[in-house]
Design a protein around this motif. Structure first.
Motif, PDB file in Angstrom:
ATOM      1  N   PRO A   1       0.862  -1.211   0.037  1.00  7.31           N
ATOM      2  CA  PRO A   1      -0.046  -0.015   0.067  1.00  7.31           C
ATOM      3  C   PRO A   1       0.728   1.154  -0.048  1.00  7.31           C
ATOM      4  CG  PRO A   1      -0.903  -1.552   1.654  1.00  7.31           C
ATOM      5  CD  PRO A   1       0.588  -2.300   1.175  1.00  7.31           C
ATOM      6  N   GLY A   2       0.826   2.057  -1.078  1.00  5.20           N
ATOM      7  CA  GLY A   2       1.588   3.107  -1.165  1.00  5.20           C
ATOM      8  C   GLY A   2       2.841   3.237  -1.459  1.00  5.20           C
ATOM      9  N   ILE A   3       3.547   1.875  -1.748  1.00  7.39           N
ATOM     10  CA  ILE A   3       5.002   1.799  -1.984  1.00  7.39           C
ATOM     11  C   ILE A   3       5.335   0.834  -2.761  1.00  7.39           C
ATOM     12  CG2 ILE A   3       5.303   0.242  -0.010  1.00  7.39           C
ATOM     13  CD1 ILE A   3       7.704   1.955   0.710  1.00  7.39           C
ATOM     14  N   LEU A   4       6.294   1.154  -3.507  1.00 12.25           N
ATOM     15  CA  LEU A   4       6.966   0.064  -4.736  1.00 12.25           C
ATOM     16  C   LEU A   4       8.151  -0.082  -4.419  1.00 12.25           C
ATOM     17  CD1 LEU A   4       6.115  -1.155  -7.565  1.00 12.25           C
ATOM     18  CD2 LEU A   4       7.435   0.796  -8.388  1.00 12.25           C
ATOM     19  N   TYR A   5       8.909  -1.463  -4.550  1.00 14.10           N
ATOM     20  CA  TYR A   5      10.091  -1.843  -4.320  1.00 14.10           C
ATOM     21  C   TYR A   5      10.631  -2.554  -5.611  1.00 14.10           C
ATOM     22  CZ  TYR A   5       8.419  -1.709   0.608  1.00 14.10           C
ATOM     23  OH  TYR A   5       7.859  -1.715   1.882  1.00 14.10           O
ATOM     24  N   LEU A   6      12.051  -2.345  -5.595  1.00 17.38           N
ATOM     25  CA  LEU A   6      12.847  -3.054  -6.435  1.00 17.38           C
ATOM     26  C   LEU A   6      14.009  -3.663  -5.698  1.00 17.38           C
ATOM     27  CD1 LEU A   6      12.927  -3.743  -9.532  1.00 17.38           C
ATOM     28  CD2 LEU A   6      15.000  -1.858  -9.633  1.00 17.38           C
ATOM     29  N   GLN A   7      14.105  -5.006  -5.661  1.00 20.38           N
ATOM     30  CA  GLN A   7      15.089  -5.715  -5.106  1.00 20.38           C
ATOM     31  C   GLN A   7      16.034  -6.200  -6.097  1.00 20.38           C
ATOM     32  OE1 GLN A   7      15.790  -6.634  -1.545  1.00 20.38           O
ATOM     33  NE2 GLN A   7      17.779  -7.204  -2.459  1.00 20.38           N
ATOM     34  N   MET A   8      17.183  -5.679  -5.926  1.00 23.47           N
ATOM     35  CA  MET A   8      18.170  -5.957  -6.862  1.00 23.47           C
ATOM     36  C   MET A   8      19.455  -6.737  -6.357  1.00 23.47           C
ATOM     37  SD  MET A   8      18.436  -2.427  -8.905  1.00 23.47           S
ATOM     38  CE  MET A   8      19.428  -1.314  -7.202  1.00 23.47           C
ATOM     39  N   ASN A   9      19.573  -7.849  -6.942  1.00 22.92           N
ATOM     40  CA  ASN A   9      20.708  -8.799  -6.699  1.00 22.92           C
ATOM     41  C   ASN A   9      21.579  -9.066  -7.595  1.00 22.92           C
ATOM     42  OD1 ASN A   9      19.293  -9.299  -3.935  1.00 22.92           O
ATOM     43  ND2 ASN A   9      18.052 -11.067  -4.798  1.00 22.92           N
ATOM     44  N   SER A  10      22.652  -9.674  -7.431  1.00 25.64           N
ATOM     45  CA  SER A  10      23.730  -9.832  -8.270  1.00 25.64           C
ATOM     46  C   SER A  10      24.115  -8.790  -9.286  1.00 25.64           C
ATOM     47  CB  SER A  10      23.561 -11.215  -9.063  1.00 25.64           C
ATOM     48  OG  SER A  10      23.180 -12.304  -8.224  1.00 25.64           O
ATOM     49  N   LEU A  11      24.405  -7.550  -8.626  1.00 25.09           N
ATOM     50  CA  LEU A  11      24.300  -6.478  -9.276  1.00 25.09           C
ATOM     51  C   LEU A  11      25.610  -6.504 -10.115  1.00 25.09           C
ATOM     52  CD1 LEU A  11      23.029  -3.819  -6.830  1.00 25.09           C
ATOM     53  CD2 LEU A  11      22.231  -3.899  -9.164  1.00 25.09           C
ATOM     54  N   LYS A  12      25.351  -5.767 -11.538  1.00 20.43           N
ATOM     55  CA  LYS A  12      26.650  -5.622 -12.301  1.00 20.43           C
ATOM     56  C   LYS A  12      27.106  -4.243 -12.482  1.00 20.43           C
ATOM     57  CE  LYS A  12      25.049  -9.920 -14.709  1.00 20.43           C
ATOM     58  NZ  LYS A  12      24.489 -10.694 -15.869  1.00 20.43           N
ATOM     59  N   PRO A  13      28.247  -3.956 -12.952  1.00 22.34           N
ATOM     60  CA  PRO A  13      28.534  -2.455 -13.373  1.00 22.34           C
ATOM     61  C   PRO A  13      27.539  -1.923 -14.624  1.00 22.34           C
ATOM     62  CG  PRO A  13      30.586  -3.889 -13.260  1.00 22.34           C
ATOM     63  CD  PRO A  13      29.425  -4.724 -13.249  1.00 22.34           C
ATOM     64  N   GLU A  14      27.239  -2.967 -15.439  1.00 26.76           N
ATOM     65  CA  GLU A  14      26.184  -2.368 -16.313  1.00 26.76           C
ATOM     66  C   GLU A  14      24.852  -2.093 -15.734  1.00 26.76           C
ATOM     67  OE1 GLU A  14      27.963  -5.159 -16.637  1.00 26.76           O
ATOM     68  OE2 GLU A  14      26.946  -6.851 -17.584  1.00 26.76           O
ATOM     69  N   ASP A  15      24.456  -2.192 -14.535  1.00 33.98           N
ATOM     70  CA  ASP A  15      23.170  -1.943 -13.790  1.00 33.98           C
ATOM     71  C   ASP A  15      23.570  -0.294 -13.351  1.00 33.98           C
ATOM     72  OD1 ASP A  15      23.208  -5.046 -12.468  1.00 33.98           O
ATOM     73  OD2 ASP A  15      21.916  -4.158 -13.950  1.00 33.98           O
TER      74      ASP A  15
END
Length: 116
Positions: free
Chosen positions: A69-83
């Motif tokens: 409710p009222g919030i959006l998430y983005l869980q980002m794992n295994s991040l790469k330099p191109e992210d």
């Protein structure tokens, strides 16, 4: 509708970050976009009112979009330099948004930097 992102930062390759987007007002379709220097803005992940979501190919299996409710998430794992990019939250009152032009509300962005 106002959107406020948070959670960006600097991490090493392979690390994780969780972005949040606090939304005031009625929002239905929501999405995360990103824009790297010298590149066009691209959709990373979007979520429709029915809870269905889609991801751009480069983040499938690594990123997860979710909302409460009222919030959006983005869980980002295994991040790469191109992210590495500025990440933006976008929203609209339509139940489903097909292109970036369908989103009428945008946050200011939060920077994500991934070093190798």
């Amino acid at each position: 509708v106002q959107l406020q992102e948070s959670g960006g930062g600097s991490v090493q390759s392979g690390g994780s970050l969780k972005l949040s987007c606090a939304a005031s007002g009625d929002t239905r379709c929501m999405a995360w976009f990103r824009q790297a220097p010298g590149k066009e803005r691209e959709v990373v992940a979007d979520m429709r009112m029915d809870g269905s979501s889609t991801y751009t190919d480069s983040v499938k299996g690594r990123f997860t979009i979710s909302r409460g409710p009222g919030i959006l998430y983005l869980q980002m794992n295994s991040l790469k330099p191109e992210d590495t990019a500025m990440y933006y939250c976008a929203a609209d009152r339509r139940p489903s948004c097909l292109t970036s032009y369908d989103y009428n509300f945008w946050g200011q962005g939060t920077q994500v930097t991934v070093s190798s």
